[in-house]
Write a protein that holds these residues in place. Structure first.
Motif, PDB file in Angstrom:
ATOM      1  N   GLY A  44       0.814  -1.220   0.000  1.00  0.00           N
ATOM      2  CA  GLY A  44       0.000   0.000   0.000  1.00  0.00           C
ATOM      3  C   GLY A  44       0.844   1.264   0.000  1.00  0.00           C
ATOM      4  N   GLY A  46      -0.120   4.251   0.504  1.00  0.00           N
ATOM      5  CA  GLY A  46      -1.029   5.249   1.048  1.00  0.00           C
ATOM      6  C   GLY A  46      -0.305   6.130   2.059  1.00  0.00           C
ATOM      7  N   THR A  47      -1.080   6.716   2.947  1.00  0.00           N
ATOM      8  CA  THR A  47      -0.523   7.652   3.932  1.00  0.00           C
ATOM      9  C   THR A  47       0.632   7.011   4.697  1.00  0.00           C
ATOM     10  OG1 THR A  47      -2.744   8.533   4.119  1.00  0.00           O
ATOM     11  CG2 THR A  47      -1.210   9.155   5.860  1.00  0.00           C
ATOM     12  N   ALA A  48       0.375   5.871   5.305  1.00  0.00           N
ATOM     13  CA  ALA A  48       1.410   5.227   6.111  1.00  0.00           C
ATOM     14  C   ALA A  48       2.536   4.668   5.230  1.00  0.00           C
ATOM     15  CB  ALA A  48       0.785   4.102   6.941  1.00  0.00           C
ATOM     16  N   GLU A  69       1.240  -1.243  -4.818  1.00  0.00           N
ATOM     17  CA  GLU A  69       0.039  -0.401  -4.710  1.00  0.00           C
ATOM     18  C   GLU A  69      -1.009  -0.872  -5.716  1.00  0.00           C
ATOM     19  OE1 GLU A  69      -1.411   2.025  -2.817  1.00  0.00           O
ATOM     20  OE2 GLU A  69      -2.996   1.848  -4.311  1.00  0.00           O
ATOM     21  N   ALA A  70      -2.204  -1.119  -5.214  1.00  0.00           N
ATOM     22  CA  ALA A  70      -3.272  -1.616  -6.095  1.00  0.00           C
ATOM     23  C   ALA A  70      -3.749  -0.555  -7.077  1.00  0.00           C
ATOM     24  CB  ALA A  70      -4.446  -2.106  -5.239  1.00  0.00           C
ATOM     25  N   TRP A  98     -11.766   2.527  -3.724  1.00  0.00           N
ATOM     26  CA  TRP A  98     -12.073   1.091  -3.682  1.00  0.00           C
ATOM     27  C   TRP A  98     -13.573   0.829  -3.838  1.00  0.00           C
ATOM     28  CZ3 TRP A  98      -8.834  -3.232  -3.215  1.00  0.00           C
ATOM     29  CH2 TRP A  98      -7.468  -2.942  -3.122  1.00  0.00           C
ATOM     30  N   GLY A 127      -9.030   5.496  -0.543  1.00  0.00           N
ATOM     31  CA  GLY A 127      -8.171   5.803  -1.689  1.00  0.00           C
ATOM     32  C   GLY A 127      -7.500   4.578  -2.298  1.00  0.00           C
ATOM     33  N   GLY A 132      -2.873   7.001  -1.415  1.00  0.00           N
ATOM     34  CA  GLY A 132      -4.026   6.388  -0.744  1.00  0.00           C
ATOM     35  C   GLY A 132      -5.091   7.431  -0.427  1.00  0.00           C
ATOM     36  N   THR A 133      -5.648   7.374   0.764  1.00  0.00           N
ATOM     37  CA  THR A 133      -6.738   8.287   1.109  1.00  0.00           C
ATOM     38  C   THR A 133      -6.219   9.717   1.314  1.00  0.00           C
ATOM     39  OG1 THR A 133      -7.802   6.360   2.104  1.00  0.00           O
ATOM     40  CG2 THR A 133      -8.823   8.457   2.532  1.00  0.00           C
ATOM     41  N   ASN A 137      -8.641  12.904   0.637  1.00  0.00           N
ATOM     42  CA  ASN A 137      -9.306  13.392   1.851  1.00  0.00           C
ATOM     43  C   ASN A 137      -9.489  14.910   1.852  1.00  0.00           C
ATOM     44  OD1 ASN A 137      -6.926  14.547   2.744  1.00  0.00           O
ATOM     45  ND2 ASN A 137      -6.432  12.897   4.152  1.00  0.00           N
ATOM     46  N   ALA A 138     -10.076  15.405   2.946  1.00  0.00           N
ATOM     47  CA  ALA A 138     -10.442  16.823   2.987  1.00  0.00           C
ATOM     48  C   ALA A 138      -9.253  17.712   3.384  1.00  0.00           C
ATOM     49  CB  ALA A 138     -11.608  17.031   3.945  1.00  0.00           C
ATOM     50  N   MET A 139      -8.095  17.110   3.634  1.00  0.00           N
ATOM     51  CA  MET A 139      -6.837  17.833   3.893  1.00  0.00           C
ATOM     52  C   MET A 139      -6.814  18.637   5.191  1.00  0.00           C
ATOM     53  SD  MET A 139      -6.227  19.194   0.039  1.00  0.00           S
ATOM     54  CE  MET A 139      -7.955  19.358  -0.246  1.00  0.00           C
ATOM     55  N   VAL A 140      -7.814  18.459   6.043  1.00  0.00           N
ATOM     56  CA  VAL A 140      -7.809  19.187   7.315  1.00  0.00           C
ATOM     57  C   VAL A 140      -6.649  18.652   8.157  1.00  0.00           C
ATOM     58  CG1 VAL A 140      -9.094  19.571   9.453  1.00  0.00           C
ATOM     59  CG2 VAL A 140     -10.294  19.547   7.249  1.00  0.00           C
ATOM     60  N   VAL A 284      -2.212  -6.906  -3.809  1.00  0.00           N
ATOM     61  CA  VAL A 284      -1.702  -7.987  -2.944  1.00  0.00           C
ATOM     62  C   VAL A 284      -2.857  -8.898  -2.537  1.00  0.00           C
ATOM     63  CG1 VAL A 284      -0.628  -8.498  -0.720  1.00  0.00           C
ATOM     64  CG2 VAL A 284       0.283  -6.667  -2.164  1.00  0.00           C
ATOM     65  N   ASN A 329      -8.458  -2.565   4.357  1.00  0.00           N
ATOM     66  CA  ASN A 329      -7.747  -3.570   3.556  1.00  0.00           C
ATOM     67  C   ASN A 329      -6.637  -4.310   4.297  1.00  0.00           C
ATOM     68  OD1 ASN A 329      -9.208  -3.529   1.130  1.00  0.00           O
ATOM     69  ND2 ASN A 329      -8.303  -1.576   0.609  1.00  0.00           N
TER      70      ASN A 329
HETATM   71  C1  FAD Z   1     -13.721  11.155   2.987  1.00  0.00           C
HETATM   72  C2  FAD Z   1     -12.531  11.229   3.897  1.00  0.00           C
HETATM   73  C3  FAD Z   1     -12.079  12.466   4.315  1.00  0.00           C
HETATM   74  C4  FAD Z   1     -10.993  12.535   5.180  1.00  0.00           C
HETATM   75  N1  FAD Z   1     -10.542  13.768   5.561  1.00  0.00           N
HETATM   76  C5  FAD Z   1      -9.438  13.856   6.347  1.00  0.00           C
HETATM   77  C6  FAD Z   1      -8.904  15.108   6.685  1.00  0.00           C
HETATM   78  O1  FAD Z   1      -9.421  16.145   6.274  1.00  0.00           O
HETATM   79  N2  FAD Z   1      -7.792  15.139   7.473  1.00  0.00           N
HETATM   80  C7  FAD Z   1      -7.193  13.973   7.910  1.00  0.00           C
HETATM   81  O2  FAD Z   1      -6.170  14.061   8.602  1.00  0.00           O
HETATM   82  N3  FAD Z   1      -7.681  12.773   7.599  1.00  0.00           N
HETATM   83  C8  FAD Z   1      -8.773  12.681   6.815  1.00  0.00           C
HETATM   84  N4  FAD Z   1      -9.254  11.456   6.459  1.00  0.00           N
HETATM   85  C9  FAD Z   1      -8.590  10.260   7.000  1.00  0.00           C
HETATM   86  C10 FAD Z   1      -7.229   9.963   6.371  1.00  0.00           C
HETATM   87  O3  FAD Z   1      -7.212  10.258   4.994  1.00  0.00           O
HETATM   88  C11 FAD Z   1      -6.899   8.492   6.607  1.00  0.00           C
HETATM   89  O4  FAD Z   1      -6.969   8.257   8.002  1.00  0.00           O
HETATM   90  C12 FAD Z   1      -5.524   8.089   6.136  1.00  0.00           C
HETATM   91  O5  FAD Z   1      -5.330   8.453   4.786  1.00  0.00           O
HETATM   92  C13 FAD Z   1      -5.350   6.579   6.309  1.00  0.00           C
HETATM   93  O6  FAD Z   1      -4.040   6.225   5.938  1.00  0.00           O
HETATM   94  P1  FAD Z   1      -3.625   4.701   5.721  1.00  0.00           P
HETATM   95  O7  FAD Z   1      -2.183   4.698   5.337  1.00  0.00           O
HETATM   96  O8  FAD Z   1      -4.045   3.910   6.901  1.00  0.00           O
HETATM   97  O9  FAD Z   1      -4.517   4.191   4.507  1.00  0.00           O
HETATM   98  P2  FAD Z   1      -4.639   4.762   3.040  1.00  0.00           P
HETATM   99  O10 FAD Z   1      -4.103   6.145   2.937  1.00  0.00           O
HETATM  100  O11 FAD Z   1      -6.035   4.528   2.610  1.00  0.00           O
HETATM  101  O12 FAD Z   1      -3.648   3.843   2.188  1.00  0.00           O
HETATM  102  C14 FAD Z   1      -3.862   2.487   1.934  1.00  0.00           C
HETATM  103  C15 FAD Z   1      -3.236   2.176   0.576  1.00  0.00           C
HETATM  104  O13 FAD Z   1      -3.080   0.772   0.453  1.00  0.00           O
HETATM  105  C16 FAD Z   1      -3.498   0.369  -0.846  1.00  0.00           C
HETATM  106  N5  FAD Z   1      -3.955  -1.026  -0.751  1.00  0.00           N
HETATM  107  C17 FAD Z   1      -4.973  -1.495   0.000  1.00  0.00           C
HETATM  108  N6  FAD Z   1      -5.111  -2.826  -0.181  1.00  0.00           N
HETATM  109  C18 FAD Z   1      -4.153  -3.204  -1.051  1.00  0.00           C
HETATM  110  C19 FAD Z   1      -3.806  -4.435  -1.644  1.00  0.00           C
HETATM  111  N7  FAD Z   1      -4.475  -5.574  -1.369  1.00  0.00           N
HETATM  112  N8  FAD Z   1      -2.763  -4.459  -2.504  1.00  0.00           N
HETATM  113  C20 FAD Z   1      -2.074  -3.319  -2.803  1.00  0.00           C
HETATM  114  N9  FAD Z   1      -2.389  -2.107  -2.285  1.00  0.00           N
HETATM  115  C21 FAD Z   1      -3.418  -2.054  -1.416  1.00  0.00           C
HETATM  116  C22 FAD Z   1      -4.637   1.342  -1.164  1.00  0.00           C
HETATM  117  O14 FAD Z   1      -4.918   1.377  -2.545  1.00  0.00           O
HETATM  118  C23 FAD Z   1      -4.095   2.642  -0.594  1.00  0.00           C
HETATM  119  O15 FAD Z   1      -3.325   3.346  -1.517  1.00  0.00           O
HETATM  120  C24 FAD Z   1     -10.348  11.350   5.617  1.00  0.00           C
HETATM  121  C25 FAD Z   1     -10.802  10.109   5.193  1.00  0.00           C
HETATM  122  C26 FAD Z   1     -11.882  10.045   4.338  1.00  0.00           C
HETATM  123  C27 FAD Z   1     -12.364   8.700   3.894  1.00  0.00           C
END
Ligand code: FAD
Length: 420
Positions: A44, A46-48, A69-70, A98, A127, A132-133, A137-140, A284, A329
């Motif tokens: 992934g 994404g953010t992390a 990354e999917a 997704w 995302g 990823g998300t 997201n709303a970028m706050v 994955v 996921n």
């Molecule tokens: C509508 C919305 C608004 C938001 N607004 C805010 C905000 O304003 N401020 C804020 O701080 N937070 C906000 N958030 C929350 C924040 O965006 C998330 O908490 C954060 O992005 C989560 O990070 P993560 O790394 O856990 O997951 P993600 O950022 O979602 O990353 C996961 C990644 O893993 C990939 N992945 C998943 N499964 C697989 C697989 N099987 N194989 C390969 N790749 C895979 C995905 O495609 C993705 O790219 C918001 C969330 C949402 C839904």
């Protein structure tokens, strides 16, 4: 079909066409090694995953990292990802999302607890793209509360690193805050040299915003000019993870920085390249376990689907597989790999390796929107339309919050002023 939907479909088609031309076709010519071996495999981007990839490659010498990354790269998205005014459109582009929807469910009415109401499926945005998300997201820019981190740390000595003091230092290290003339209190809570750009709203205050803030102040709700400062409750204008008015996702800030670091290993005997390798459209499927060590559940690699073929990637001795697939996921991948609640796994014909309550602690935060129509000129492309926050303590009985709720030091409900 509404005008908005047809625009979104056109965006979907354009993004897909670009990706097919520029990513899929290029990948078809990529020579995959017969056995792919990496020091770290991150699932992934994404953010992390983006932060982790960059930190690993910069902090540990002589390693290579695979990020699977999917979704596709964020580079071409018709400006939908980068321009804040497109935030609410970005959710709707199916190529980035997704597309999860909650099951229909009966829930107790908040207004009349004696009644049950049927909730239709509710979209759970998630995302599926570089960043990823953080790309949707709303970028706050809003951190959790000190109390939550200290509660984690209190679970045992090995959790000490999660206390507020450690987390605050980590938040500051990541942050590049561009507030003009910050005072000493602001400096205590913020970082100014990190890769994640954070800025004040670029819009100034327009009428509908000042009206809302005045109304809140008249009710005695305290004004807060920094929701990441000494307290998090009150009414105020958010800061955003933006750079010069554009979205600063974690792909933009961290992953792209990680990709710049490509070098040959200092070990002259090998030609190993020290780098981060990101594979897009690599879904994955499950973790590959060391079958000789059945009791221990040691991950040695992952199985993934890419370009129509199921592939395998492995980690070197002492390497690690790190799941960063997000709140939905990562548990799903663990369950598909045999780690999870027994009844769920068995009902899906998955062999149980270890029974654990995976996915059972999902929590979401509540938010309400006050939507107001503004004149077209009031908002420009820097605005995501959600700039004011009123943050207060939840009233569990579902009553309208009273003044005291806004003074509670540990607020948990967010009201956003949205301007369309
Ligand atoms: C509508 C919305 C608004 C938001 N607004 C805010 C905000 O304003 N401020 C804020 O701080 N937070 C906000 N958030 C929350 C924040 O965006 C998330 O908490 C954060 O992005 C989560 O990070 P993560 O790394 O856990 O997951 P993600 O950022 O979602 O990353 C996961 C990644 O893993 C990939 N992945 C998943 N499964 C697989 C697989 N099987 N194989 C390969 N790749 C895979 C995905 O495609 C993705 O790219 C918001 C969330 C949402 C839904």
């Amino acid at each position: 079909m509404s005008q908005q939907h047809s625009n979104v479909n056109q965006d979907d088609a354009k993004i897909r066409e670009y990706w097919i031309k520029n990513v899929c076709d290029r990948d078809k010519n990529t020579q995959f090694k017969p056995k792919e071996i990496y020091d770290f495999i991150i699932v992934g981007a994404g953010t992390a995953g983006c932060v982790l990839a960059r930190e690993l490659i910069h902090c540990i010498p002589n390693i290579n990292v695979l990020v699977l990354e999917a979704g596709g790269p964020d580079a071409y998205s018709n400006g939908i990802i980068s321009l804040p005014c497109n935030t609410f459109k970005a959710f709707q582009v199916s190529e980035h999302n997704w597309g999860y929807i909650t099951q229909e469910q009966k829930i107790q009415s908040f207004v009349d607890p004696t009644k049950e109401i049927l909730k239709n499926g509710f979209p759970y945005i998630c995302g599926k793209v570089w960043g990823g998300t953080s790309s949707l997201n709303a970028m706050v820019y809003m951190r959790g509360q000190a109390k939550w981190y200290n509660n984690w740390a209190a679970q045992g000595p090995e959790y000490k690193i999660w206390d507020w003091d450690h987390c605050l230092e980590a938040f500051k290290a990541v942050e590049n805050n561009s507030r003009k003339n910050p005072d000493e209190t602001f400096k205590k809570f913020h970082g100014f040299n990190g890769l994640l750009h954070v800025q004040d709203s670029q819009n100034g205050i327009y009428d509908v915003m000042s009206g809302l803030i005045d109304a809140a102040k008249n009710l005695g709700i305290p004004y807060n000019d920094d929701f990441n400062g000494e307290r998090q409750n009150g009414v105020g204008i958010f800061q955003f993870t933006m750079n010069d008015g554009k979205r600063c996702s974690l792909a933009e800030s961290y992953l792209k920085d990680a990709l710049k670091k490509v070098e040959l290993s200092p070990d002259s005997k090998s030609e190993k390249v020290v780098s981060v390798d990101v594979k897009s459209f690599a879904h994955v499927l499950n973790i590959i376990w060391d079958e000789e060590n059945k009791e221990e559940n040691i991950a040695i690699g992952v199985r993934y689907f890419c370009n129509g073929v199921v592939r395998e990637a492995f980690i070197a001795p002492k390497g690690e597989v790190i799941l960063c697939g997000g709140a939905f996921n990562s548990p799903k991948i663990l369950m598909l790999s045999g780690i999870g609640p027994k009844e769920n796994l068995e009902s899906n014909n998955i062999k149980v390796r270890k029974e654990l309550p995976v996915g059972r602690n999902l929590l979401d935060h509540s938010g309400f929107y006050i939507v107001a129509k503004s004149t077209p000129s009031a908002i420009n492309h820097w605005s995501n339309g959600a700039e004011i926050g009123i943050i207060h303590k939840a009233n569990v009985e579902g009553k309208i919050p009273c003044k005291d709720d806004f003074f509670d030091e540990n607020p948990d409900i967010e009201i956003m002023g949205m301007f369309d």
